[in-house]
Design a protein around this motif. Structure first.
Motif, PDB file in Angstrom:
ATOM      1  N   SER A   8       0.662  -1.078   0.114  1.00 44.17           N
ATOM      2  CA  SER A   8      -0.010   0.136   0.004  1.00 44.17           C
ATOM      3  C   SER A   8       0.713   1.401   0.197  1.00 44.17           C
ATOM      4  O   SER A   8       0.435   2.312  -0.408  1.00 44.17           O
ATOM      5  N   LEU A   9       2.168   1.220   0.228  1.00 42.20           N
ATOM      6  CA  LEU A   9       3.086   2.390   0.495  1.00 42.20           C
ATOM      7  C   LEU A   9       3.714   2.742  -0.706  1.00 42.20           C
ATOM      8  O   LEU A   9       4.626   3.685  -1.010  1.00 42.20           O
ATOM      9  N   LEU A  14       7.031   5.946  -4.777  1.00 40.76           N
ATOM     10  CA  LEU A  14       7.214   6.448  -6.060  1.00 40.76           C
ATOM     11  C   LEU A  14       6.764   7.812  -6.334  1.00 40.76           C
ATOM     12  O   LEU A  14       7.660   8.746  -7.036  1.00 40.76           O
ATOM     13  N   GLU A  15       5.860   8.518  -5.657  1.00 38.69           N
ATOM     14  CA  GLU A  15       5.211   9.766  -5.892  1.00 38.69           C
ATOM     15  C   GLU A  15       6.373  10.708  -5.238  1.00 38.69           C
ATOM     16  O   GLU A  15       6.827  11.536  -5.765  1.00 38.69           O
ATOM     17  N   GLU A  16       6.964  10.534  -4.056  1.00 39.46           N
ATOM     18  CA  GLU A  16       7.867  11.331  -3.275  1.00 39.46           C
ATOM     19  C   GLU A  16       9.014  11.340  -4.139  1.00 39.46           C
ATOM     20  O   GLU A  16       9.848  12.337  -4.173  1.00 39.46           O
ATOM     21  N   ALA A  17       9.583   9.990  -4.705  1.00 42.64           N
ATOM     22  CA  ALA A  17      10.696   9.998  -5.327  1.00 42.64           C
ATOM     23  C   ALA A  17      10.726  11.042  -6.795  1.00 42.64           C
ATOM     24  O   ALA A  17      11.422  11.791  -7.063  1.00 42.64           O
ATOM     25  N   TYR A  18       9.420  10.930  -7.460  1.00 42.75           N
ATOM     26  CA  TYR A  18       9.250  11.749  -8.455  1.00 42.75           C
ATOM     27  C   TYR A  18       9.163  13.435  -8.067  1.00 42.75           C
ATOM     28  O   TYR A  18       9.630  14.216  -8.694  1.00 42.75           O
ATOM     29  N   GLU A  19       8.792  13.590  -6.802  1.00 40.37           N
ATOM     30  CA  GLU A  19       8.641  14.993  -6.280  1.00 40.37           C
ATOM     31  C   GLU A  19       9.988  15.401  -6.319  1.00 40.37           C
ATOM     32  O   GLU A  19      10.239  16.723  -6.353  1.00 40.37           O
ATOM     33  N   VAL A  20      10.954  14.755  -5.857  1.00 45.13           N
ATOM     34  CA  VAL A  20      12.340  15.005  -5.644  1.00 45.13           C
ATOM     35  C   VAL A  20      12.989  15.449  -6.914  1.00 45.13           C
ATOM     36  O   VAL A  20      13.533  16.518  -7.023  1.00 45.13           O
ATOM     37  N   ALA A  21      12.806  14.463  -8.012  1.00 42.79           N
ATOM     38  CA  ALA A  21      13.247  14.898  -9.288  1.00 42.79           C
ATOM     39  C   ALA A  21      12.724  15.994  -9.771  1.00 42.79           C
ATOM     40  O   ALA A  21      13.482  16.909 -10.465  1.00 42.79           O
ATOM     41  N   GLU A  22      11.244  16.467  -9.639  1.00 46.33           N
ATOM     42  CA  GLU A  22      10.540  17.538 -10.148  1.00 46.33           C
ATOM     43  C   GLU A  22      11.403  18.764  -9.557  1.00 46.33           C
ATOM     44  O   GLU A  22      11.800  19.657  -9.885  1.00 46.33           O
ATOM     45  N   THR A  23      11.560  18.839  -8.063  1.00 51.11           N
ATOM     46  CA  THR A  23      12.113  19.884  -7.494  1.00 51.11           C
ATOM     47  C   THR A  23      13.616  20.291  -7.842  1.00 51.11           C
ATOM     48  O   THR A  23      13.900  21.366  -8.048  1.00 51.11           O
ATOM     49  N   ILE A  24      14.492  18.975  -8.133  1.00 49.43           N
ATOM     50  CA  ILE A  24      15.556  19.288  -8.627  1.00 49.43           C
ATOM     51  C   ILE A  24      15.669  20.095 -10.213  1.00 49.43           C
ATOM     52  O   ILE A  24      16.270  20.931 -10.582  1.00 49.43           O
ATOM     53  N   GLU A  25      14.760  19.278 -11.134  1.00 45.98           N
ATOM     54  CA  GLU A  25      14.882  19.777 -12.515  1.00 45.98           C
ATOM     55  C   GLU A  25      14.311  21.110 -12.697  1.00 45.98           C
ATOM     56  O   GLU A  25      14.638  21.833 -13.623  1.00 45.98           O
ATOM     57  N   GLU A  26      13.523  21.563 -11.777  1.00 47.73           N
ATOM     58  CA  GLU A  26      12.678  22.717 -11.998  1.00 47.73           C
ATOM     59  C   GLU A  26      13.515  23.961 -11.156  1.00 47.73           C
ATOM     60  O   GLU A  26      13.143  25.084 -11.081  1.00 47.73           O
ATOM     61  N   GLY A  27      14.313  23.527 -10.332  1.00 44.11           N
ATOM     62  CA  GLY A  27      15.356  24.544  -9.903  1.00 44.11           C
ATOM     63  C   GLY A  27      14.762  25.076  -8.593  1.00 44.11           C
ATOM     64  O   GLY A  27      15.137  26.388  -8.027  1.00 44.11           O
ATOM     65  N   LEU A  34      15.224  20.185   0.694  1.00 46.41           N
ATOM     66  CA  LEU A  34      15.472  19.462   1.837  1.00 46.41           C
ATOM     67  C   LEU A  34      14.002  18.675   2.444  1.00 46.41           C
ATOM     68  O   LEU A  34      14.017  17.521   2.852  1.00 46.41           O
ATOM     69  N   GLY A  35      12.886  19.495   2.194  1.00 48.99           N
ATOM     70  CA  GLY A  35      11.844  18.969   2.502  1.00 48.99           C
ATOM     71  C   GLY A  35      11.210  17.509   1.892  1.00 48.99           C
ATOM     72  O   GLY A  35      10.864  16.768   2.099  1.00 48.99           O
ATOM     73  N   GLU A  36      11.570  17.543   0.425  1.00 41.96           N
ATOM     74  CA  GLU A  36      11.207  16.449  -0.267  1.00 41.96           C
ATOM     75  C   GLU A  36      12.138  15.264  -0.011  1.00 41.96           C
ATOM     76  O   GLU A  36      11.577  14.142  -0.158  1.00 41.96           O
ATOM     77  N   LEU A  37      13.203  15.440   0.320  1.00 43.58           N
ATOM     78  CA  LEU A  37      14.257  14.421   0.504  1.00 43.58           C
ATOM     79  C   LEU A  37      13.834  13.685   2.064  1.00 43.58           C
ATOM     80  O   LEU A  37      13.885  12.452   2.351  1.00 43.58           O
ATOM     81  N   GLY A  38      13.150  14.548   2.896  1.00 42.48           N
ATOM     82  CA  GLY A  38      12.622  14.090   4.184  1.00 42.48           C
ATOM     83  C   GLY A  38      11.278  13.169   3.689  1.00 42.48           C
ATOM     84  O   GLY A  38      11.318  12.268   4.307  1.00 42.48           O
ATOM     85  N   ASP A  39      10.826  13.536   2.973  1.00 35.53           N
ATOM     86  CA  ASP A  39       9.397  12.677   2.808  1.00 35.53           C
ATOM     87  C   ASP A  39       9.803  11.205   1.981  1.00 35.53           C
ATOM     88  O   ASP A  39       9.066  10.399   2.333  1.00 35.53           O
ATOM     89  N   VAL A  40      10.971  11.240   1.300  1.00 30.60           N
ATOM     90  CA  VAL A  40      11.523  10.184   0.739  1.00 30.60           C
ATOM     91  C   VAL A  40      11.861   9.289   1.827  1.00 30.60           C
ATOM     92  O   VAL A  40      11.695   8.051   2.088  1.00 30.60           O
ATOM     93  N   LEU A  41      12.751   9.928   2.726  1.00 32.00           N
ATOM     94  CA  LEU A  41      13.325   9.223   3.987  1.00 32.00           C
ATOM     95  C   LEU A  41      12.005   8.705   4.920  1.00 32.00           C
ATOM     96  O   LEU A  41      12.411   7.730   5.447  1.00 32.00           O
ATOM     97  N   LEU A  42      11.080   9.250   5.015  1.00 33.53           N
ATOM     98  CA  LEU A  42      10.146   8.903   5.774  1.00 33.53           C
ATOM     99  C   LEU A  42       9.433   7.565   5.268  1.00 33.53           C
ATOM    100  O   LEU A  42       9.047   6.649   5.871  1.00 33.53           O
ATOM    101  N   GLN A  43       9.440   7.552   3.677  1.00 32.54           N
ATOM    102  CA  GLN A  43       8.771   6.282   3.388  1.00 32.54           C
ATOM    103  C   GLN A  43       9.950   5.104   3.787  1.00 32.54           C
ATOM    104  O   GLN A  43       9.390   3.866   3.873  1.00 32.54           O
ATOM    105  N   VAL A  44      11.153   5.638   3.490  1.00 28.99           N
ATOM    106  CA  VAL A  44      12.031   4.139   4.015  1.00 28.99           C
ATOM    107  C   VAL A  44      11.966   4.043   5.527  1.00 28.99           C
ATOM    108  O   VAL A  44      11.925   2.688   5.721  1.00 28.99           O
ATOM    109  N   VAL A  45      11.645   4.791   6.156  1.00 28.83           N
ATOM    110  CA  VAL A  45      11.402   4.557   7.663  1.00 28.83           C
ATOM    111  C   VAL A  45      10.179   3.778   7.826  1.00 28.83           C
ATOM    112  O   VAL A  45       9.970   2.604   8.672  1.00 28.83           O
TER     113      VAL A  45
END
Length: 208
Positions: A8-9, A14-27, A34-45
């Motif tokens: 279910s997670l 996947l959504e959080e990973a794509y948001e990190v990519a978008e944050t980087i590519e859109e500058g 920082l916040g988006e990477l935290g969201d990805v880390l939360l999924q790992v946790v």
């Protein structure tokens, strides 16, 4: 909300990973990254916590496993005890060769160069990863994808297979040029959306 499970997670990871990519590519600012990477880390946790509840492994096990893998797969950087080597390879090609050699030694049962490429990858990314693996294994590209991107102008297409071969040829051309086809298409779509949003009625008519 029902009980959380690994399955279910998946969509959120996947959504959080794509948001990190978008944050980087859109500058976007570093504070957003920082916040988006935290969201990805939360999924790992969360995944690690679910595994811990099953008695499988803990978050600490994940971190230790990652550290051990980095040392094991990068003998050009680390000694077995984790300290840094005195010298490093001169080229990226040498680093890739050492990385591939370690992976082959770890999993000698793998004889298919494409094994391990996730089936769920977006098609362009999976195509590029496949071409990269093939090139590193010395496998020649099939004749069906030798056509260059200029073939786009030759449409219309007779079948989805013909279209698929052309798209693969475009990805191959991108790979040969050192470009990321998936990222390039994301950027082109983003630019198209921005242009369309500024002019929702379409392009201005040509002057008569």
């Amino acid at each position: 909300m029902g009980a959380l499970t690994h399955a279910s997670l998946v969509e959120y990871l996947l959504e959080e990973a794509y948001e990190v990519a978008e944050t980087i590519e859109e500058g976007h600012p570093d504070s957003e990254l920082l916040g988006e990477l935290g969201d990805v880390l939360l999924q790992v946790v969360l995944h690690a916590r679910l595994a811990e509840e099953r008695g499988a492994f803990t978050f600490d096990d994940v971190a230790r496993g990652l550290g051990a893998k980095m040392i094991r797969r990068n003998p050009h950087v680390f000694r077995p005890d984790g300290t840094l080597q005195d010298s490093f390879p001169a080229t990226v090609e040498q680093i890739v060769q050492k990385w591939d050699a370690v992976k082959r030694a770890e999993k000698p049962e793998r004889t298919d160069q494409f094994e391990g490429i996730p089936q769920a990858l977006p098609a362009l990314a999976r195509a590029q990863k496949s071409l990269d693996r093939a090139a590193r294994a010395g496998v020649a590209a099939p004749a069906a994808i030798e056509a260059g991107p200029a073939a786009v102008e030759a449409g219309p297409f007779a079948s989805e297979e013909e279209l698929g071969n052309l798209l693969l040829a475009v990805v191959r051309s991108a790979h040969a040029g050192g470009f990321d086809a998936e990222r390039a298409l994301r950027g082109a779509v983003r630019h198209y959306q921005q242009q369309a949003s500024r002019n929702p009625e379409g392009p201005d008519p040509a002057p008569s």
